[in-house]
Design a protein around this motif. Structure first.
Motif, PDB file in Angstrom:
ATOM      1  N   LEU A  27       0.835  -1.196   0.000  1.00  0.00           N
ATOM      2  CA  LEU A  27       0.000   0.000   0.000  1.00  0.00           C
ATOM      3  C   LEU A  27       0.871   1.248   0.000  1.00  0.00           C
ATOM      4  O   LEU A  27       1.544   1.547   0.978  1.00  0.00           O
ATOM      5  N   LEU A  28       0.869   1.963  -1.091  1.00  0.00           N
ATOM      6  CA  LEU A  28       1.683   3.166  -1.224  1.00  0.00           C
ATOM      7  C   LEU A  28       0.772   4.375  -1.379  1.00  0.00           C
ATOM      8  O   LEU A  28      -0.052   4.444  -2.296  1.00  0.00           O
ATOM      9  N   HIS A  29       0.907   5.331  -0.461  1.00  0.00           N
ATOM     10  CA  HIS A  29       0.066   6.534  -0.507  1.00  0.00           C
ATOM     11  C   HIS A  29       0.765   7.620   0.302  1.00  0.00           C
ATOM     12  O   HIS A  29       1.426   7.326   1.305  1.00  0.00           O
ATOM     13  N   PRO A  30       0.623   8.893  -0.097  1.00  0.00           N
ATOM     14  CA  PRO A  30       1.291   9.977   0.646  1.00  0.00           C
ATOM     15  C   PRO A  30       0.876  10.073   2.104  1.00  0.00           C
ATOM     16  O   PRO A  30       1.608  10.647   2.914  1.00  0.00           O
ATOM     17  N   ASN A  31      -0.287   9.530   2.461  1.00  0.00           N
ATOM     18  CA  ASN A  31      -0.756   9.632   3.839  1.00  0.00           C
ATOM     19  C   ASN A  31      -0.644   8.320   4.611  1.00  0.00           C
ATOM     20  O   ASN A  31      -1.317   8.125   5.625  1.00  0.00           O
ATOM     21  N   LEU A  32       0.230   7.433   4.125  1.00  0.00           N
ATOM     22  CA  LEU A  32       0.605   6.225   4.856  1.00  0.00           C
ATOM     23  C   LEU A  32       2.110   6.250   5.062  1.00  0.00           C
ATOM     24  O   LEU A  32       2.865   6.620   4.149  1.00  0.00           O
TER      25      LEU A  32
END
Length: 470
Positions: free
Chosen positions: A174-179
């Motif tokens: 899971l790649l996301h700016p808020n993780l």
């Protein structure tokens, strides 16, 4: 809310943190208050490598987070058990971008897991600050290369190999700016370690509640709320398969140098229901005060369980109070139950806002945030909004400029509050809407359940609010 206080064993430890006075920032997980368990783990680590004995440091305070205990167990899965360690090769799903570290590399990167490198501790184990090559796995000199947070698995802890695998599995794909970004992992013999990006501003919990801290300005609070909401919305609706975070709380919201929020600690995350199913049935795990009531009572977990937890955190940001605080007067221990009657009232909700903001908040923004918190905290899960709807509601709030400090109503309320404080100093108190001196009512005053002083906060990482905004 129906929690079983007398259960013999809890499922998840809360975070325990203390300021790291030796570094320029608080770090991804702030300095530990209780170092005993970390140091005993470090002793085993050092003995396995060099026979050295770890130091111990005295500490003073305990974390206020209270873990949720098992209320119902509706599955027979061992996915949340810390008891056994299955074969690594059969279970680990490694994303290609993750780096594989050797134990000796991480030991050197953290300066032999010394106390000065310790950032904090959770149910998983201890977290140390380290330095590695920008694009490799070799240790480098402190202050150079890539700064990371190295989390070690405490084999005597309440979380174990399965939770470690969950972290690798979820954050690896899971790649996301808020993780929070997972850089890599290490597994050798009994050693289980995870390597994360370093978050220099620490956790939201420390900015809100750390003793002596400056209050977070309104715009930054709303920026953090928006970022955290985006992280949950991604998990619920944008990931390849829906993910329920299950442990959303202030200590799991970490902040980078620009106060961008990132979710951390995926050890309790669960894949969401598929097809026509509305929930998954699972053992109740999480943190007391944040878990949705229907989940606690039935073990039925859904994305709306995360929405409820988000509502609790949003309420903490609005009020400056902890979700559970037994040091408060009777009737105010549970933040949700205390604040709920005020959230829908456009006038009385001002009285529950964090007094440390001193009027430096948007009137329209605070009203919308209070209404949103009330929706997220609905007792009926179906009435709660989806996180994507929460994101849309929060988007304009950080930029609103209608400051309460210039509002006639707010100035009147402040004047009444100052008069009440003066009366209290002079031995006059309020009772049932009347001023009372020596047991005799005098005349009507403003309501006596105005805001109480919020918990003290930690000064260094939080920016000082401006005197006045236009």
């Amino acid at each position: 809310m129906g929690f079983a206080h007398q259960a013999e064993k809890v499922e998840k430890k809360s975070s325990r943190k203390k300021k790291d006075g030796g570094e320029e920032e608080t770090g991804c997980w702030v300095k530990l208050r209780f170092m005993g368990s970390c140091m005993s783990s470090r002793s085993r680590v050092d003995n396995s490598m060099s026979g050295r004995t770890a130091e111990r440091k005295p500490t003073k305070e305990k974390s206020r987070d209270q873990p949720v205990v098992p209320v119902s167990s509706t599955t027979g899965s061992n996915a949340e058990s810390a008891s056994s360690t299955p074969k690594f090769s059969e279970e680990l799903k490694v994303a290609l971008q993750l780096r594989k570290f050797t134990f000796i590399d991480l030991k050197l990167a953290t300066r032999n897991f010394r106390p000065e490198s310790l950032l904090g501790e959770g149910g998983f184990g201890c977290v140390f600050k380290g330095w590695i090559e920008e694009n490799g796995t070799a240790p480098v000199k402190p202050g150079t290369g890539l700064t990371v947070a190295v989390k070690t698995l405490n084999i005597d802890g309440l979380q174990g190999h399965k939770e470690w695998l969950a972290e690798v599995d979820f954050l690896g794909k899971l790649l996301h700016p808020n993780l929070v970004k997972l850089v890599g992992y290490c597994i050798e013999d009994d050693h289980r370690l995870l390597v994360y990006e370093f978050m220099p501003r620490g956790s939201l919990e420390n900015h809100l509640f750390r003793r002596g801290s400056l209050p977070l300005p309104w715009s930054i609070r709303m920026k953090i709320a928006l970022g955290a909401a985006k992280g949950l919305a991604f998990l619920h609706e944008e990931a390849e398969r829906p993910v329920i975070y299950r442990d959303f709380k202030t200590s799991n919201v970490l902040l980078d140098a620009d106060y961008n929020a990132k979710l951390s600690d995926f050890g309790l995350a669960k894949e969401g229901p598929e097809g026509d199913k509305t929930h998954v049935s699972t053992r109740v795990m999480g943190t007391y005060g944040y878990a949705a009531p229907e989940y606690v009572m039935t073990g039925h977990l859904s994305s709306k369980s995360d929405v409820y937890s988000f509502g609790v955190v949003l309420l903490e940001m609005l009020t400056g109070r902890r979700s559970m605080d037994k040091n408060r007067p009777n009737g105010e221990h549970n933040l949700v139950e205390w604040a709920r009657p005020h959230l829908g009232d456009k006038r009385s909700f001002f009285r529950i806002l964090d007094p440390r903001l001193e009027g430096h908040f948007s009137v329209k923004g605070a009203q919308k945030a209070a209404q949103l918190a009330a929706q997220c905290l609905s007792r009926d899960p179906k009435a709660r909004p989806r996180m994507i709807e929460v994101v849309e509601t929060l988007k304009p709030l950080p930029n609103l400029k209608d400051m309460a400090s210039s509002s006639y109503y707010f100035q009147t309320m402040q004047s009444d509050r100052a008069r009440s404080n003066l009366n209290a100093k002079n031995g006059i108190r309020t009772q049932a809407g009347f001023v009372v001196r020596n047991g005799q009512p005098l005349r009507s005053l403003s309501s006596s359940n105005g805001p109480q002083a919020s918990p003290s906060q930690h000064p260094h990482p939080s920016p000082k609010p401006k005197a006045k905004e236009s």
